[in-house]
Motif scaffolding. Structure first.
Motif, PDB file in Angstrom:
ATOM      1  N   UNK A  15       0.814  -1.295   0.052  1.00 17.87           N
ATOM      2  CA  UNK A  15       0.080  -0.003   0.057  1.00 17.87           C
ATOM      3  C   UNK A  15       0.860   1.366   0.040  1.00 17.87           C
ATOM      4  N   UNK A  16       0.376   2.281  -0.720  1.00 13.96           N
ATOM      5  CA  UNK A  16       1.165   3.593  -0.816  1.00 13.96           C
ATOM      6  C   UNK A  16       0.021   4.544  -0.969  1.00 13.96           C
ATOM      7  N   UNK A  17       0.252   5.675  -0.328  1.00 10.62           N
ATOM      8  CA  UNK A  17      -0.647   6.741  -0.364  1.00 10.62           C
ATOM      9  C   UNK A  17      -0.181   7.737   0.232  1.00 10.62           C
ATOM     10  N   UNK A  18      -0.671   9.014   0.118  1.00  9.96           N
ATOM     11  CA  UNK A  18      -0.477  10.391   0.795  1.00  9.96           C
ATOM     12  C   UNK A  18      -0.745  10.112   2.396  1.00  9.96           C
ATOM     13  N   UNK A  19       0.161  10.725   2.916  1.00 11.24           N
ATOM     14  CA  UNK A  19      -0.123  10.694   4.234  1.00 11.24           C
ATOM     15  C   UNK A  19       0.174   9.201   5.096  1.00 11.24           C
ATOM     16  N   UNK A  20       0.900   8.506   4.260  1.00  9.36           N
ATOM     17  CA  UNK A  20       1.530   7.204   4.636  1.00  9.36           C
ATOM     18  C   UNK A  20       2.971   7.055   4.030  1.00  9.36           C
ATOM     19  N   UNK A  21       3.660   5.946   4.630  1.00 13.60           N
ATOM     20  CA  UNK A  21       4.743   5.424   4.051  1.00 13.60           C
ATOM     21  C   UNK A  21       4.257   4.069   3.547  1.00 13.60           C
ATOM     22  N   UNK A  22       5.120   3.448   2.804  1.00 13.25           N
ATOM     23  CA  UNK A  22       4.777   2.007   2.017  1.00 13.25           C
ATOM     24  C   UNK A  22       4.409   0.908   3.261  1.00 13.25           C
ATOM     25  N   UNK A  51       8.046  14.960   7.071  1.00  9.21           N
ATOM     26  CA  UNK A  51       8.918  14.748   6.028  1.00  9.21           C
ATOM     27  C   UNK A  51       9.110  13.432   5.590  1.00  9.21           C
ATOM     28  N   UNK A  52       8.722  12.397   6.443  1.00 10.49           N
ATOM     29  CA  UNK A  52       8.528  10.769   5.678  1.00 10.49           C
ATOM     30  C   UNK A  52       7.205  11.060   4.694  1.00 10.49           C
ATOM     31  N   UNK A  53       6.214  11.811   5.238  1.00  9.78           N
ATOM     32  CA  UNK A  53       5.123  11.778   4.155  1.00  9.78           C
ATOM     33  C   UNK A  53       5.327  12.487   2.847  1.00  9.78           C
ATOM     34  N   UNK A  54       6.179  13.422   2.842  1.00 12.66           N
ATOM     35  CA  UNK A  54       6.352  14.203   1.616  1.00 12.66           C
ATOM     36  C   UNK A  54       7.504  13.668   0.663  1.00 12.66           C
ATOM     37  N   UNK A  55       8.099  12.442   1.222  1.00 15.96           N
ATOM     38  CA  UNK A  55       8.894  11.579   0.130  1.00 15.96           C
ATOM     39  C   UNK A  55       8.008  10.999  -0.681  1.00 15.96           C
ATOM     40  N   UNK A  56       6.754  10.996  -0.854  1.00 18.27           N
ATOM     41  CA  UNK A  56       6.080  10.407  -1.473  1.00 18.27           C
ATOM     42  C   UNK A  56       5.199  11.483  -2.731  1.00 18.27           C
ATOM     43  N   UNK A  57       5.222  12.681  -2.362  1.00 16.89           N
ATOM     44  CA  UNK A  57       4.600  13.680  -3.046  1.00 16.89           C
ATOM     45  C   UNK A  57       5.418  13.740  -4.425  1.00 16.89           C
ATOM     46  N   UNK A  58       4.535  14.043  -5.396  1.00 15.69           N
ATOM     47  CA  UNK A  58       4.798  14.440  -6.672  1.00 15.69           C
ATOM     48  C   UNK A  58       6.078  15.561  -6.738  1.00 15.69           C
ATOM     49  N   UNK A  59       7.022  15.193  -7.613  1.00 23.93           N
ATOM     50  CA  UNK A  59       8.079  16.359  -7.629  1.00 23.93           C
ATOM     51  C   UNK A  59       7.699  17.641  -7.798  1.00 23.93           C
ATOM     52  N   UNK A 107       0.596  20.459  -0.264  1.00 29.39           N
ATOM     53  CA  UNK A 107       0.405  18.911  -0.158  1.00 29.39           C
ATOM     54  C   UNK A 107      -0.860  18.475  -1.239  1.00 29.39           C
ATOM     55  N   UNK A 108      -0.335  17.379  -1.820  1.00 30.97           N
ATOM     56  CA  UNK A 108      -1.427  16.871  -2.703  1.00 30.97           C
ATOM     57  C   UNK A 108      -2.540  16.037  -1.830  1.00 30.97           C
ATOM     58  N   UNK A 109      -3.587  15.926  -2.768  1.00 37.83           N
ATOM     59  CA  UNK A 109      -4.736  15.384  -2.218  1.00 37.83           C
ATOM     60  C   UNK A 109      -4.896  13.988  -2.820  1.00 37.83           C
TER      61      UNK A 109
END
Length: 721
Positions: A92-99, A122-130, A246-248
C-alpha cells in the motif's frame, strides 16, 4: 479520509499509531467479489478504512517485470483484476502514509492490508510528486527583469521577463528530467567536496552526455543568477524545509483508474515516446506490440508484447556509416556511471507513429547532416526554400516483413503525424526554428514509386498578413513587415497535428525557453493549398497576456486546437471565436485573437513570487482522445504532467488527475489510445505511454531502473472486474 494537509497537526498521535500498525486487526472478509485471476481485499489503518490509496502488485515471475496498480474505494476496498498467473508482492502506498510491508500473494486471494501512517511530515512528503518539491525553487523577482549585460542580478539580455526565466527552466530543464525527483533535490555526496553548494551545482551540471545542453541552458539563465538559486533550493531541503503545499488523495472517478506496467529496454537507455496504434484508427494493431523510441540513448528499439509479457530489442539501421553518434558528445563523470558514455545512438530515434497497416514510422537520423545538392538546388521545394542541412530524417519498420526502409529528407524531422487525406500525407515538424519550414511525405506516392525525393516537399511558414487566403509576395524572415505583402516567419513547428476536419495543419512553435530566439511561442494554422511549397499560407496565434510557453499541439474532432503552456495551463484555441481582423500588422505578432483562447490552470502549487494565475506544473505535450479510448468521453484533452507524475485529463471544466505512483518519478512525454476489443467495455481499451525521462536512475529504483511501458484504463467503479 485523512487529508494529507492535516498531517503536521497530527504528528504526535500518528507517530504512536504507526508503532501499533504492524498488522491489521482481525476482521470479517470484506464485501469484495473476485475471480481466480484477481486480487482483492481491504486496506485499513489505525483509524479504519483507508480510502484513495494505491495498492500495488508486482511480480518478477514473468518474462519481464510486471506490476498493476489500483486505488481503494471509500471503504478502503480494492480489486486488482486480470493478473497473470504468478507470485506477487503486494503493498500500500498513499499520501499521509509510508509504504506498507510487502505481502506475498497469488491471484484468487482476498487480502487484509495494513496501511502504515507516516511518522512525520518529512516522511510523508517523500511520496509527493516532484512538482511539490521543485515549486520551492526561488525565482528572481519580477523587477530583476529584463536581463541585460549590465544587469546587477547577472541575468543575460535574452531573458526579457520572469516568464522567460520560468519558460527556460520548464522547457529546457524539467522537460528532460524531473527536477523534483529525490536524486535531483538531494545531490549525492559522491559528487565530491565543495566550498559552497553553488560550486557543487556547477559540478553536477557537467555530468554525463547532456552537459553541453545543460551548459547552454545555464548560459541563457545566467550562471551567476541561476546557480545560487539552485544551491539555495537544495540547501533548504537538506536543512529540513518541506513543500509548502501537499497533494490530495484520488477521489471520485480518479479511483476508477487501473495502471499496468512492464519493464523494457536496458538500464542506461531512456525512451522518448511509445506508439501502440494508428492515431486515426485506434483499432489498428489490436493486442499487438508496443514500440519505443530511444532517441540519443541507443539504436535499439524496444518492443513489448503485452499479451505474453515479453520485451525485446530490434536494431535501427543507418544508411551512411559516417552517421554521428551521441557517444561522441562531450561528457563529464557521473556519480551513477563514472566516465562511461552510456548513450550510443547514431539514429537519434525521436518519435514513432503507426500507420493503418501497422507499420511503425520514426523520425530518425540515417546520415550526416549535410544535404545533397538537390535539396539546395533542383528539388521543386528548393526553389522556394533551399536547405543545406537535415539533422534527422525518416524510417519505417514493417513488423510483418521484419524489415526497415530508410527515407532521406532534405528537411529536419522531429515529430510526425499522418493526415486525413487520401494520400495519407505524413506531416513532420522540425523542432528548432533554424530552417523555418514544414515538411511532408506523400506516403501513397512513396509506396507506389519508392522515390523518396519526388514524394517529399517542404514550405516556408508564410504568415498571411494580407488576409487574402492566398500567398502574396512576401518579405524574408529577417525583414520587417510591408503593406500589401505576406511575411516568411522564422519559426518552425515543434508540435504538428493535422485537423480531422479537413485540409488544415496545426503547428506549434517554441518560445525563447526552448528555441533561444527572441520570439514568443505560437500556435500556427497552416492551410497547404494545391501546391504547398508555393501556396501554403499561415496564421499565427500567440497565447494571451499572462500566459506563455506553448509546447505540443493536438486537434479535436471539431477542429479546435489544444496546447500546454509553461505558465502552468492547458490551453484551448478555437479560431471560430475570433471576432476581429486576421490580417494586418497584428497578424505578424499573433496577438490579434485573444478571444479565441480559453485557459485551464493546472492543479498543484505555484512558485512563490510568480503569477498566482499559473502553476508550477509543467506538461511536456498534449493529446486529444478523439475516439474515447480512455472512457472519459470523446475529445477529452490529456496533458502529460511530468511535474505531477500524472496524466491530467480535462473532463468538462475539471481536471481528472491520473497519477502513476509507482515507480516514483513517472515522467511521460506523450500518449496514444488503443481499442483492442470494442465489445469488451473498459477492458478492451486504454491509453499507452512510457517513461520519458532521460534519467530513469533519478527515480525510484536508482541505477538499475528500467523504463516502463504504462497502460492506463478507467473502469466504471473501483471494484469493477
Amino acid at each position: 479520509m485523512r487529508a494529507a494537509t492535516d498531517l503536521r497537526s497530527a504528528l504526535p498521535r500518528l507517530a504512536l499509531l504507526a508503532l501499533l500498525a504492524g498488522a491489521a486487526p482481525a476482521r470479517a472478509a470484506p464485501e469484495v467479489a473476485i475471480g481466480p485471476g484477481d486480487l482483492g481485499g481491504e486496506v485499513t489503518g489505525p483509524e479504519g478504512p483507508e480510502a484513495g490509496v494505491w495498492v500495488i502488485a508486482e511480480t518478477a515471475d514473468l518474462p519481464t517485470r510486471f506490476a498493476k496498480v489500483v486505488v481503494t474505494d471509500e471503504a478502503g476496498r480494492f480489486v486488482i483484476p486480470d493478473l497473470p498467473a504468478a507470485g506477487y508482492r503486494v503493498w500500500v502506498r498513499g499520501y499521509g502514509l509510508v509504504d506498507s510491508d510487502r505481502a506475498e500473494a497469488r491471484p484468487g486471494q482476498v487480502l487484509h492490508l495494513a496501511a502504515r501512517p507516516a511518522p512525520s511530515a518529512a516522511a510523508a512528503a517523500e511520496y509527493y510528486p516532484g512538482v511539490y518539491w521543485y515549486s520551492m525553487l526561488r525565482l528572481p523577482p519580477a523587477d530583476a527583469f529584463p536581463g541585460s549585460d549590465d544587469n546587477p542580478a547577472h541575468i543575460p539580455a535574452g531573458i526579457r521577463s520572469q516568464a522567460d526565466w520560468i519558460d527556460t527552466i520548464k522547457n529546457s530543464c524539467q522537460s528532460c528530467h524531473a527536477l523534483g525527483s529525490k536524486t535531483v533535490r538531494s545531490p549525492s555526496p559522491a559528487l565530491g567536496s565543495f566550498r559552497t553548494s553553488t560550486e557543487l551545482w556547477a559540478r553536477r551540471l557537467q555530468s554525463g552526455q547532456a552537459m553541453a545542453n545543460m551548459a547552454l541552458t545555464l548560459t541563457r539563465l545566467g550562471p551567476d543568477a541561476a546557480l545560487p538559486l539552485f544551491a539555495d533550493w537544495t540547501d533548504r531541503i537538506a536543512a529540513g524545509e518541506l513543500p509548502f503545499d501537499a497533494p490530495r488523495r484520488p477521489s471520485g472517478i480518479e479511483r476508477n483508474l487501473v495502471i499496468s506496467l512492464w519493464d523494457w529496454g536496458l538500464p542506461p537507455m531512456y525512451l522518448h515516446d511509445a506508439v501502440s496504434t494508428d492515431k486515426r484508427d485506434p483499432r489498428v494493431n489490436a493486442n499487438g506490440p508496443i514500440y519505443g523510441s530511444p532517441e540519443e540513448s541507443s539504436d535499439l528499439v524496444p518492443v513489448l508484447d503485452p499479451v505474453r509479457h515479453v520485451a525485446r530489442l530490434i536494431r535501427h539501421p543507418v544508411r551512411d556509416p559516417a552517421t554521428p553518434s551521441s557517444r561522441d558528445l562531450p561528457a563529464g563523470p557521473s556519480v551513477f556511471w563514472g566516465d562511461a558514455p552510456i548513450w550510443d545512438g547514431h539514429a537519434s530515434i525521436h518519435n514513432p507513429m503507426m500507420d493503418g497497416r501497422g507499420r511503425v514510422w520514426f523520425t530518425a537520423r540515417i546520415r550526416p547532416a549535410a544535404n545533397p545538392a538537390p535539396c539546395r538546388t533542383s528539388h521543386p521545394s528548393a526553389s522556394v526554400a533551399p536547405l543545406s542541412e537535415s539533422a534527422r530524417q525518416l524510417s519505417v519498420y514493417d513488423p510483418k516483413a521484419e524489415s526497415w526502409t530508410l527515407i532521406d529528407t532534405c528537411f529536419t524531422t522531429h515529430h510526425l503525424v499522418f493526415g486525413y487525406d487520401r494520400d495519407e500525407t505524413l506531416w513532420l515538424s522540425a523542432g528548432q526554428p533554424a530552417s523555418g519550414v514544414v515538411g511532408w511525405l506523400n506516403t501513397r506516392a512513396f509506396a507506389a514509386s519508392g522515390d523518396e525525393a519526388g514524394s517529399q516537399g517542404w514550405t516556408p511558414i508564410v504568415a498571411n498578413l494580407t488576409g487574402s487566403g492566398q500567398r502574396a509576395p512576401y518579405v524574408g524572415p529577417d525583414q520587417p513587415a510591408e503593406p500589401g505583402k505576406d511575411k516568411w516567419v522564422r519559426a518552425a513547428f515543434y508540435g504538428v497535428a493535422p485537423s480531422p476536419q479537413g485540409d488544415v495543419i496545426w503547428g506549434q512553435a517554441m518560445g525563447p525557453g526552448f528555441s533561444r530566439m527572441d520570439q514568443p511561442s505560437l500556435l500556427i494554422r497552416l492551410v497547404p493549398g494545391a501546391d504547398p511549397s508555393r501556396t501554403a499560407t499561415a496564421e499565427l496565434f500567440q497565447p494571451p497576456e499572462g500566459s506563455f510557453g506553448a509546447r505540443g499541439v493536438d486537434v479535436d474532432s471539431q477542429g479546435v486546437a489544444w496546447t500546454v503552456l509553461a505558465s502552468g495551463h492547458l490551453a484551448r484555441f478555437d479560431r471560430r471565436r475570433c471576432t476581429g481582423r486576421l490580417d494586418g500588422p497584428e497578424a505578424a505578432t499573433g496577438r490579434h485573437c485573444p478571444e479565441g483562447w480559453t485557459l485551464y490552470r493546472f492543479p498543484g502549487p505555484q512558485f512563490r513570487g510568480a503569477d498566482p494565475a499559473g502553476s508550477a506544473e509543467h506538461a511536456y505535450y498534449v493529446w486529444v482522445d478523439v475516439h474515447d479510448t480512455l472512457g472519459l468521453g470523446r475529445d477529452v484533452p490529456v496533458a502529460m504532467a511530468n511535474g505531477g507524475e500524472a496524466l491530467l485529463a480535462l473532463v468538462g471544466e475539471r481536471f481528472v488527475t491520473l497519477r502513476v505512483p509507482y515507480p516514483m518519478g513517472f515522467f511521460s512525454k506523450n500518449v496514444d489510445g488503443r481499442i483492442d476489443d470494442p465489445a469488451a467495455g473498459w477492458k478492451g481499451r486504454g491509453l499507452w505511454t512510457t517513461s520519458g525521462t532521460r534519467a530513469n536512475f533519478h527515480g525510484e529504483g536508482g541505477k538499475g531502473a528500467l523504463a516502463k511501458v504504462v497502460k492506463l484504463q478507467m473502469r466504471p467503479d473501483p471494484l469493477a472486474r
